[in-house]
Write an enzyme that holds these catalytic residues in place. Structure first.
Site, PDB file in Angstrom:
ATOM      1  N   TYR A 147       0.872  -1.174   0.000  1.00  0.00           N
ATOM      2  CA  TYR A 147       0.000   0.000   0.000  1.00  0.00           C
ATOM      3  C   TYR A 147       0.909   1.224   0.000  1.00  0.00           C
ATOM      4  O   TYR A 147       1.586   1.498   0.985  1.00  0.00           O
ATOM      5  CB  TYR A 147      -0.889  -0.047   1.242  1.00  0.00           C
ATOM      6  CG  TYR A 147      -1.957   1.016   1.365  1.00  0.00           C
ATOM      7  CD1 TYR A 147      -2.174   1.970   0.389  1.00  0.00           C
ATOM      8  CD2 TYR A 147      -2.764   1.050   2.501  1.00  0.00           C
ATOM      9  CE1 TYR A 147      -3.172   2.930   0.526  1.00  0.00           C
ATOM     10  CE2 TYR A 147      -3.758   2.000   2.649  1.00  0.00           C
ATOM     11  CZ  TYR A 147      -3.954   2.937   1.664  1.00  0.00           C
ATOM     12  OH  TYR A 147      -4.934   3.892   1.812  1.00  0.00           O
ATOM     13  N   LYS A 156      -1.407  -1.211  -4.138  1.00  0.00           N
ATOM     14  CA  LYS A 156      -2.410  -0.157  -4.210  1.00  0.00           C
ATOM     15  C   LYS A 156      -1.653   1.158  -4.148  1.00  0.00           C
ATOM     16  O   LYS A 156      -1.052   1.489  -3.127  1.00  0.00           O
ATOM     17  CB  LYS A 156      -3.419  -0.237  -3.071  1.00  0.00           C
ATOM     18  CG  LYS A 156      -4.455   0.888  -3.163  1.00  0.00           C
ATOM     19  CD  LYS A 156      -5.128   1.239  -1.873  1.00  0.00           C
ATOM     20  CE  LYS A 156      -5.999   2.484  -2.094  1.00  0.00           C
ATOM     21  NZ  LYS A 156      -6.595   2.984  -0.843  1.00  0.00           N
TER      22      LYS A 156
END
Length: 311
Positions: free
Chosen positions: A139, A167
């Site tokens: 992330y 992400k």
């Protein structure tokens, strides 16, 4: 779009965490959020991300969120769960807890609070992947963790099978483009954008999908956008994205100087879901505040302009 195999594609919203009037987890509302998202056609759910207020929840509350989401989704879509902690051993502990509660994959940031180095970030992801029996996604959210996950760090980890995806919520579109180019020959690795205002452009750049916080409010719109991009109908994708950019103005409803950017954004998402009849309250985790009646009225106007129904 690329011909490689990506394990996670489509729209995977970071699920909001509804709270009761007294600040406890609202399980019934969370179940409705899951149903709302699956009915909207999403291809996965990201529990305990930034939009899920994960940094504000106790470990016990986090466990309850995972239980509700995995139970309510009932295997219809994969559930990715944030194991967002300051350092490696703490992240491993949360990742193992998530796996034990039914997570299909775990999502982790770089270490934060402590000062860190690229070699330590590399080791952080490798150690977590070795310790957890689930795919690991990175992330990239430098606004929160204060370090950027560059393609030069991520691509070797992907090539070594350490990471199943990323992400990217960095807002660095040049870096994202370089990451997507570098991932073209990598199977088993997904490049997902968290930049909800430019999903069409990121899909054109090679994204496999998106993780949009605004997707809680309008999952159908983001699914239409994704499907248009996949079939190469960029005019339709742009039109849908333009409408969603207008809807995103709900994050400006909070009176300036009275709330953090986090509270203004998540508060707007929750308020919109409350107005749509999906959740019962727009209560936020302390020290954030809920949006008031006047701010709620502003959000209602944005929903109307975007063509979204209200309860």
């Amino acid at each position: 779009m690329t011909a490689r195999t990506a394990p996670y594609t489509g729209v995977i919203p970071p699920v909001v965490t509804p709270l009761t009037a007294d600040g406890e987890l609202d399980r019934a509302s969370l179940e409705r959020v899951v149903g709302h998202l699956i009915d909207g056609g999403v291809s996965g759910l990201f529990a305990l991300g930034s939009s899920g207020e994960t940094a504000y929840l106790t470990p016990g509350q986090q466990d309850e969120v995972i239980k509700v989401i995995t139970s309510a989704s009932a295997g219809q879509v994969p559930v990715l769960v944030g194991a967002i902690e300051t350092t490696t051993n703490r992240a491993i502990e949360r990742a193992r807890a998530a796996a034990g509660l039914g997570a299909d994959a775990v999502v982790v940031t770089a270490p934060f609070y402590t000062r860190t180095h690229a070699t330590e970030i590399d080791r952080h992801f490798r150690d977590i992947a070795a310790a957890v029996d689930r795919p690991v996604l990175a992330y990239d959210v430098p606004v929160c963790v204060h370090s950027k996950l560059d393609p030069e760090l991520l691509l070797p980890l992907a090539d070594d099978g350490v990471l199943a995806g990323v992400k990217d919520s960095s807002g660095d579109d040049g870096s994202f483009r370089r990451l997507a180019i570098g991932a073209q020959e990598l199977s088993g690795f997904s490049v997902l954008t968290g930049h909800e205002l430019v999903v069409d452009a990121m899909m054109l750049s090679g994204a496999d999908g998106s993780v949009p916080g605004l997707g809680n409010v309008d999952p159908h719109g983001y699914v239409r956008l994704h499907e248009a991009a996949v079939r190469g109908d960029w005019a339709a994708a742009k039109a849908e994205q333009d409408r969603l950019v207008g809807l995103f103005d709900i994050v400006t409803a909070a009176v300036p100087g009275t709330a953090s950017a986090t509270a203004a954004g998540l508060g707007a998402f929750k308020t919109a879901l409350m107005l749509r009849g999906v959740i019962a309250t727009n209560v936020m985790s302390p020290p954030m505040r809920r949006l008031d009646d006047a701010e709620t009225a502003v959000i209602a106007k944005h929903l109307d302009r975007a063509g979204l129904s209200r309860a």
